[in-house]
Scaffold this motif. Structure first.
Motif, PDB file in Angstrom:
ATOM      1  N   HIS A   1      59.793  99.552  15.368  1.00  0.00           N
ATOM      2  CA  HIS A   1      59.900  98.308  14.598  1.00  0.00           C
ATOM      3  C   HIS A   1      58.803  97.351  15.064  1.00  0.00           C
ATOM      4  N   PRO A   2      58.077  96.725  14.147  1.00  0.00           N
ATOM      5  CA  PRO A   2      56.934  95.878  14.545  1.00  0.00           C
ATOM      6  C   PRO A   2      57.318  94.676  15.397  1.00  0.00           C
ATOM      7  N   ALA A   3      58.580  94.243  15.359  1.00  0.00           N
ATOM      8  CA  ALA A   3      58.978  93.070  16.138  1.00  0.00           C
ATOM      9  C   ALA A   3      59.330  93.411  17.578  1.00  0.00           C
ATOM     10  N   VAL A   4      59.337  94.705  17.936  1.00  0.00           N
ATOM     11  CA  VAL A   4      59.787  95.127  19.267  1.00  0.00           C
ATOM     12  C   VAL A   4      58.595  95.476  20.141  1.00  0.00           C
ATOM     13  N   ASP A   5      58.531  94.834  21.298  1.00  0.00           N
ATOM     14  CA  ASP A   5      57.489  95.140  22.279  1.00  0.00           C
ATOM     15  C   ASP A   5      57.993  96.161  23.295  1.00  0.00           C
ATOM     16  N   LEU A   6      59.207  95.948  23.816  1.00  0.00           N
ATOM     17  CA  LEU A   6      59.825  96.860  24.773  1.00  0.00           C
ATOM     18  C   LEU A   6      61.293  97.022  24.421  1.00  0.00           C
TER      19      LEU A   6
ATOM     20  N   LEU B   1      49.284  91.141  39.449  1.00  0.00           N
ATOM     21  CA  LEU B   1      49.997  91.669  38.292  1.00  0.00           C
ATOM     22  C   LEU B   1      50.719  90.569  37.535  1.00  0.00           C
ATOM     23  N   GLN B   2      50.947  89.438  38.196  1.00  0.00           N
ATOM     24  CA  GLN B   2      51.562  88.281  37.533  1.00  0.00           C
ATOM     25  C   GLN B   2      50.517  87.299  37.028  1.00  0.00           C
ATOM     26  N   GLN B   3      49.234  87.626  37.198  1.00  0.00           N
ATOM     27  CA  GLN B   3      48.146  86.736  36.792  1.00  0.00           C
ATOM     28  C   GLN B   3      47.141  87.548  35.961  1.00  0.00           C
TER      29      GLN B   3
ATOM     30  N   ILE C   1      51.622  97.598  34.319  1.00  0.00           N
ATOM     31  CA  ILE C   1      50.533  96.759  34.838  1.00  0.00           C
ATOM     32  C   ILE C   1      49.708  96.160  33.702  1.00  0.00           C
ATOM     33  N   TRP C   2      49.788  96.785  32.511  1.00  0.00           N
ATOM     34  CA  TRP C   2      49.011  96.276  31.384  1.00  0.00           C
ATOM     35  C   TRP C   2      49.806  95.329  30.501  1.00  0.00           C
ATOM     36  N   ARG C   3      51.135  95.241  30.737  1.00  0.00           N
ATOM     37  CA  ARG C   3      51.951  94.395  29.853  1.00  0.00           C
ATOM     38  C   ARG C   3      51.515  92.941  29.907  1.00  0.00           C
ATOM     39  N   GLY C   4      51.300  92.441  31.132  1.00  0.00           N
ATOM     40  CA  GLY C   4      50.900  91.048  31.259  1.00  0.00           C
ATOM     41  C   GLY C   4      49.557  90.785  30.604  1.00  0.00           C
ATOM     42  N   VAL C   5      48.627  91.717  30.764  1.00  0.00           N
ATOM     43  CA  VAL C   5      47.301  91.567  30.157  1.00  0.00           C
ATOM     44  C   VAL C   5      47.425  91.504  28.639  1.00  0.00           C
TER      45      VAL C   5
END
Length: 514
Positions: free
Chosen positions: A436-441, A231-233, A255-259
């Protein structure tokens, strides 16, 4: 399950999961790193482990603590314990020592089993043991003469799983054989491919792992237990999915954030993935849209529910992700065997589109109660407001329905706070900022020292100067003044619990200790 003889009761956890061993014993059932077990081998290992547990004197209704990371031998031990009527208690190896001791003290297990190299704590009347990849279980201490071998009934308790409980005393959720099998049958209604190769990253103390297990083995398929390190790779994770032919991937959105962050989403097109099922918490809309672009032909399934029934609803999302103000629907009806509906504070059913009320759930897949906690159980399991004569679960979730009957999650009741006399739902603030488009989380807390609203924001790209001021202006345009955060904290990462959910308790600790 032993070969031959009449077909066992399919409403039991172990017989449901081992049914493929009767028909396709050579087909793969479990894969983890360099191990691959067939359905036939799984059934053989389960039978041998059950014999060892019985010979040591463990009896129906007693608890057995299983302290493992995901691996085939842990799955076999869960199933073996279930076949004897034992109640298994998954314990995370990485849990803080105090929390682990709390679980053991409260459940008083008759046995505590770990992988080789770990030393389970000793306690009077408790056997300890180790179980390695070869399937050999070594138990020592607290042995006694075997009693009569018990055949479980669907109403017998199967497991106790403790909630993540970031604050307060964690609750032990007791589920029966029949409830879990009813859930498996109902939830698989979205269409699980026969013989599916299904990827799982969930730790065993998270009931999502049991969802994964039931969907895979119940379809005669193979559960691919993905190492947590991947999950870190992100690129390594995608390669792993491709190497093991994973067709369906289940997990929490994180689990998909890193991808997505690593720009590795396009690599998913080279995998056999045709289904992604997420649950546990909301998936930010822009992340879902990016995932859809990477896998335009794949099914994306929004699973929704609570540990008290594992889950209660699903929705296969169409090509263009539907939403209302960033909220994605989770279905218009509960899974087969279950019912979900909204109830107002006065106890009357809600029947108007757009009205926000508490979600109630009732049906065959509901839990029995909280372990040794009748008061909390009585507050959560109440007589059905619909007059069905059954118990209903007050979920604590606030939701609404639209004109088509689709349900939308709004917030947790326990995340409602009072700010200057006004009721504030913290998830509503997060939903606004995610627009807002600049916000991921985005994740919001209330400062314990000042009672002010503090929002942690992970930007979707390196944060430009003045982002906090821009987000405040965005919040002012869309929220009542009393809901506008007084502080924004721009961070590289938002902390997660071991189950992959937002850890607001840790966020509050970091804020107070800044």
């Amino acid at each position: 399950m032993r070969p031959g003889g009449p077909a066992p009761d399919p409403a039991l956890f172990h017989t449901y999961l081992l049914s493929a061993a009767r028909h396709t014993p050579d087909a793969p059932a479990l894969v983890c790193r360099d191990q691959e077990w067939s359905h036939g081998l799984l059934a053989e290992r389960v039978a041998a482990l059950a014999d060892t547990l019985h010979a040591h004197g463990l009896r129906a209704g007693e608890r057995i603590a299983l302290e493992f990371s995901p691996c085939p031998e842990a799955v076999a031990l869960q199933i073996a314990a279930a076949s004897l009527g034992l109640v298994f208690v998954p314990v995370g190896p990485d849990l803080p020592a105090e929390r682990k001791a709390n679980i053991l003290r409260r459940t008083t297990p008759r046995a505590h089993v770990t992988p080789p190299g770990r030393t389970p704590p000793q306690a009077p009347g408790r056997a300890t043991g180790t179980l390695g990849p070869d399937g050999r279980l070594e138990l020592t201490g607290a042995g006694r003469a075997p009693g009569e071998r018990h055949t479980p009934a669907p109403s017998d308790p199967l497991y106790i799983i403790f909630t993540s409980g970031s604050t307060g005393e964690p609750k032990g959720i007791v589920m029966s054989h029949g409830a879990v099998v009813s859930f498996y049958r109902g939830f698989s209604g979205f269409g699980v491919r026969p013989g599916v190769r299904l990827g799982s990253t969930s730790p065993l103390q998270f009931d999502f792992s049991l969802l994964d297990l039931g969907l895979a083995l119940g379809a005669g398929g193979c559960l691919v237990q993905v190492p947590a390190l991947l999950l870190q790779q992100p690129q390594g994770l995608v390669r792993h999915l491709r190497h093991h032919g994973v067709e369906q991937m289940n997990g929490v959105p994180s689990i998909w954030r890193g991808v997505l962050d690593a720009g590795a989403a396009d690599l998913l097109a080279d995998t056999p993935l045709d289904t992604i099922l997420y649950a546990g918490e909301g998936f930010p809309l822009h992340g879902l849209q990016e995932l859809r672009r990477a896998l335009p032909a794949a099914r994306i399934v929004n699973g929704f529910g609570h540990s008290e029934s594992i889950a209660c609803a699903w929705k296969v999302l169409p090509g263009e992700i539907p939403h209302r103000e960033g909220r994605v629907p989770f279905g218009s009806r509960a899974i087969d065997g279950m019912r979900m509906y909204l109830v107002r504070p006065d106890g009357t059913p809600e029947d108007r589109p757009g009205e926000v009320a508490e979600l109630y759930v009732e049906g065959d897949a509901l839990f029995d109660g909280y372990w040794q906690d009748p008061e909390t159980t009585g507050a959560a399991l109440v007589p059905s407001p619909l007059g069905t004569g059954r118990r209903a679960f007050r979920s604590g979730d606030l939701a609404s329905r639209d004109e088509r009957g689709e349900f939308y999650f709004h917030a947790r009741k326990d995340s409602q706070v009072k700010i200057r006399g006004n009721r504030v739902e913290l998830e509503e603030i997060d939903a606004c900022l995610l627009g807002h488009p600049a916000v991921d989380l985005s994740a919001t807390i209330v400062s314990g020292t000042g009672g002010s609203i503090v929002t942690f924001v992970r930007p979707s790209a390196p944060a430009p100067g003045g982002l906090a001021d821009e987000l405040r202006r965005h919040a002012v345009r869309h929220l009542p003044r009393y809901m506008v955060p007084s502080r924004f904290r721009i961070v590289d990462e938002i902390p997660l619990t071991s189950n992959g959910k937002t850890d607001r308790h840790e966020m509050a600790r970091r804020w107070e200790g800044r």
